[in-house]
Scaffold this motif. Structure first.
Motif, PDB file in Angstrom:
ATOM      1  N   VAL A   1       0.769  -1.083  -0.178  1.00  0.00           N
ATOM      2  CA  VAL A   1       0.001  -0.060  -0.028  1.00  0.00           C
ATOM      3  C   VAL A   1       0.896   1.244   0.170  1.00  0.00           C
ATOM      4  O   VAL A   1       0.551   2.362  -0.604  1.00  0.00           O
ATOM      5  CB  VAL A   1      -1.024   0.135   1.121  1.00  0.00           C
ATOM      6  CG1 VAL A   1      -1.443   1.401   1.532  1.00  0.00           C
ATOM      7  CG2 VAL A   1      -2.211  -1.085   0.938  1.00  0.00           C
TER       8      VAL A   1
ATOM      9  N   VAL B   1      -8.287   7.136  -3.329  1.00  0.00           N
ATOM     10  CA  VAL B   1      -7.759   5.662  -3.561  1.00  0.00           C
ATOM     11  C   VAL B   1      -8.657   4.619  -3.118  1.00  0.00           C
ATOM     12  O   VAL B   1      -9.513   4.963  -2.285  1.00  0.00           O
ATOM     13  CB  VAL B   1      -6.356   5.345  -2.741  1.00  0.00           C
ATOM     14  CG1 VAL B   1      -5.300   6.159  -3.383  1.00  0.00           C
ATOM     15  CG2 VAL B   1      -6.675   5.577  -1.309  1.00  0.00           C
TER      16      VAL B   1
ATOM     17  N   TYR C   1       1.756  -1.739  -6.995  1.00  0.00           N
ATOM     18  CA  TYR C   1       1.428  -2.372  -5.725  1.00  0.00           C
ATOM     19  C   TYR C   1       2.091  -3.434  -5.451  1.00  0.00           C
ATOM     20  O   TYR C   1       2.844  -3.848  -4.436  1.00  0.00           O
ATOM     21  CB  TYR C   1      -0.005  -2.634  -5.783  1.00  0.00           C
ATOM     22  CG  TYR C   1      -0.624  -3.560  -4.704  1.00  0.00           C
ATOM     23  CD1 TYR C   1      -1.182  -3.053  -3.572  1.00  0.00           C
ATOM     24  CD2 TYR C   1      -0.831  -4.739  -5.311  1.00  0.00           C
ATOM     25  CE1 TYR C   1      -2.004  -4.111  -3.042  1.00  0.00           C
ATOM     26  CE2 TYR C   1      -1.237  -5.669  -4.266  1.00  0.00           C
ATOM     27  CZ  TYR C   1      -1.988  -5.392  -3.107  1.00  0.00           C
ATOM     28  OH  TYR C   1      -2.611  -6.112  -2.163  1.00  0.00           O
TER      29      TYR C   1
ATOM     30  N   CYS D   1      -9.793  -0.043  -2.685  1.00  0.00           N
ATOM     31  CA  CYS D   1      -9.243  -1.411  -2.895  1.00  0.00           C
ATOM     32  C   CYS D   1     -10.462  -2.313  -2.740  1.00  0.00           C
ATOM     33  O   CYS D   1     -11.409  -2.159  -2.207  1.00  0.00           O
ATOM     34  CB  CYS D   1      -8.144  -1.873  -2.003  1.00  0.00           C
ATOM     35  SG  CYS D   1      -8.815  -1.940  -0.119  1.00  0.00           S
TER      36      CYS D   1
ATOM     37  N   VAL E   1      -5.029   0.504   3.455  1.00  0.00           N
ATOM     38  CA  VAL E   1      -5.469   1.582   2.771  1.00  0.00           C
ATOM     39  C   VAL E   1      -6.176   2.825   3.622  1.00  0.00           C
ATOM     40  O   VAL E   1      -5.697   3.895   3.131  1.00  0.00           O
ATOM     41  CB  VAL E   1      -6.387   1.076   1.616  1.00  0.00           C
ATOM     42  CG1 VAL E   1      -6.959   2.208   0.827  1.00  0.00           C
ATOM     43  CG2 VAL E   1      -5.835   0.196   0.519  1.00  0.00           C
TER      44      VAL E   1
ATOM     45  N   VAL F   1      -5.813   0.210  -5.686  1.00  0.00           N
ATOM     46  CA  VAL F   1      -4.390  -0.274  -5.453  1.00  0.00           C
ATOM     47  C   VAL F   1      -3.895  -1.513  -5.750  1.00  0.00           C
ATOM     48  O   VAL F   1      -2.851  -1.609  -6.403  1.00  0.00           O
ATOM     49  CB  VAL F   1      -4.107  -0.318  -3.819  1.00  0.00           C
ATOM     50  CG1 VAL F   1      -4.247   1.374  -3.432  1.00  0.00           C
ATOM     51  CG2 VAL F   1      -4.543  -0.853  -3.154  1.00  0.00           C
TER      52      VAL F   1
ATOM     53  N   ALA G   1       1.998   1.670  -3.485  1.00  0.00           N
ATOM     54  CA  ALA G   1       0.758   2.040  -4.584  1.00  0.00           C
ATOM     55  C   ALA G   1       0.258   3.363  -4.098  1.00  0.00           C
ATOM     56  O   ALA G   1      -0.046   4.192  -5.073  1.00  0.00           O
ATOM     57  CB  ALA G   1      -0.197   0.980  -4.219  1.00  0.00           C
ATOM     58  N   ILE G   2       0.001   3.934  -2.946  1.00  0.00           N
ATOM     59  CA  ILE G   2      -0.312   5.200  -2.905  1.00  0.00           C
ATOM     60  C   ILE G   2       0.605   6.148  -2.807  1.00  0.00           C
ATOM     61  O   ILE G   2       0.421   7.427  -3.498  1.00  0.00           O
ATOM     62  CB  ILE G   2      -0.756   5.281  -1.132  1.00  0.00           C
ATOM     63  CG1 ILE G   2      -2.306   4.491  -0.986  1.00  0.00           C
ATOM     64  CG2 ILE G   2      -1.050   6.802  -0.689  1.00  0.00           C
ATOM     65  CD1 ILE G   2      -2.855   4.444   0.430  1.00  0.00           C
TER      66      ILE G   2
END
Length: 414
Positions: A115, A130, A210, A132, A142, A202, A118-119
């Protein structure tokens, strides 16, 4: 070294570094490609050891042009304990066992790694929301990481998820959406939403970035073992992404000269109530037959149609490993065994891993000379119901006689 772009794992078609996850030519999955030509292994090791006390020490091997990326936020995971488990090894009749305890991350699971990557990429690409699809741990991560950097978040989970994981998600203020269905139903919905909303999912449209976060588990293992490789890895399999990225991280460092040796034997662990990869391995199939009705206490692994299942099968076979499944009772036994011998309390996914480790040891699959690393991916407080049978309290009156009477003959002495 340079970040190149996205590349299809099947046909090698290339794409720009954007929010994209599937190849337009063959519909294969995309992954990040790098140009590491000219890398000096000694200099790379020095940069790592001079870096942060978390995953950004490995920024040279993550999908960002800046090292470390300017969009990184405050909840940095990584450098979790690698514990030598001699008492566990003794119980199992093995020589050298290590536990990589990723419950020590900010939201108490390895999902903080993927995460974070990805973030950070989502912020770099300009997303403000965002989202998931999750079986629990990803939802926690997340929600927390979005809160840390001020992004709006939507978290989609099966409505019957463990209460502890729901509470540990909602506290961060996301839009928590319970879907009446299993994880695969949740994932299908999120894939549809991904096409109609300008959001960073994500594990959908940001999946290539990710999944890169899982490589940091491999990097840490190698570094914490004194720049040595384990002989065998035992890790849980849900989608198969973490399992295969562990191998990718180790393989990359072997190829780049940061560590010497061969890829370890990779053994995967699944719960019998949702074991499409283990079934395919046992049957000799190249692909996994989806399981539509998962039924197991290990809900975080209950993915009936694993995206990276075929790659996990190939990895286990290519390295001489296995993919095994265990019952819910064996999972509970694995949780207790780990706790009693190491003091590490794991959630059900870790119980799966330890139970498969025990199963392999009992079958004589592991040589006593092997260095084995087992990966614990989440905290036991997230799945307390699975440990309920272990609970026992001796309730007595506040007198010495009552204590003596309760424990008479139990070998309790000063």
């Amino acid at each position: 070294m340079a970040l190149e772009g996205l590349r299809c794992k099947e046909c090698a078609a290339t794409y720009a570094l954007e929010a994209r996850y599937v190849c337009e030519e063959c519909f294969g999955p995309l992954e990040v490609s790098y140009d590491h030509s000219g890398l000096d292994p000694d200099e790379a090791r020095r940069r790592i050891q001079a870096g942060s006390a978390g995953i950004w020490r490995y920024a040279d091997f993550l999908p960002f042009s800046e090292r470390p990326p300017s969009w990184r936020h405050s909840l940095e995971p990584g450098l979790t304990p690698l514990v030598r488990a001699d008492r566990l090894a003794e119980r199992l009749g093995l020589g050298e066992v290590w536990i990589k305890n990723d419950a020590a991350n900010p939201t108490h699971s390895f999902k903080d790694r993927v995460v974070t990557v990805a973030i950070t990429k989502a912020r770099e690409l300009g997303f403000e929301t965002v989202a998931c699809a999750s079986t629990g741990n990803l939802a926690n991560a997340v929600a927390a990481h979005a809160a840390a950097c001020g992004l709006r978040s939507f978290v989609f989970v099966p409505a019957d998820l463990e209460e502890q994981k729901l509470l540990a998600t909602s506290v961060y203020g996301p839009r928590l959406v319970g879907v009446r269905g299993n994880y695969d139903d949740v994932n299908r919905l999120c894939t549809e939403l991904c096409e109609s909303r300008p959001w960073a999912f994500v594990n959908v449209n940001l999946r290539p970035y990710y999944s890169e976060g899982s490589k940091t588990l491999a990097f840490e293992t190698v570094e914490q073992l004194g720049w040595k490789l384990p002989d065998r890895v035992v890790a849980p399999i849900a989608s198969g992404s973490m399992f295969t990225k562990l191998a990718k991280g180790m393989s990359d460092w072997i190829d780049l000269g940061l560590v010497e040796g061969e890829l370890p034997t990779f053994c995967g662990a699944q719960a019998l109530g949702c074991s499409p990869v283990a079934t395919a391995f046992a049957e000799g199939w190249e692909v996994c037959k989806p399981e539509r009705r998962p039924e197991t206490i290990a809900k975080s692994l209950a993915i009936g149609d694993p995206a990276d299942g075929p790659y996990a099968l190939d990895l286990a076979r290519r390295t001489g490993g296995r993919i095994e499944s265990v019952t819910d009772e064996e999972i509970r036994d694995g949780i207790r065994l780990l706790a009693e011998t190491t003091g590490v309390f794991t959630e059900t996914a870790g119980g799966v891993t330890v139970a498969v480790l025990a199963k392999l040891a009992e079958a004589g699959e592991i040589d006593r000379e092997e260095r084995v690393v087992a990966y614990i991916t989440g905290e036991g407080l997230k799945t307390l119901d699975a440990a309920r049978e272990s609970y026992r309290m001796h309730e007595i009156e506040p007198t010495l006689d009552a204590f003596e009477a309760e424990f008479k003959g139990a070998g309790v002495s000063a």
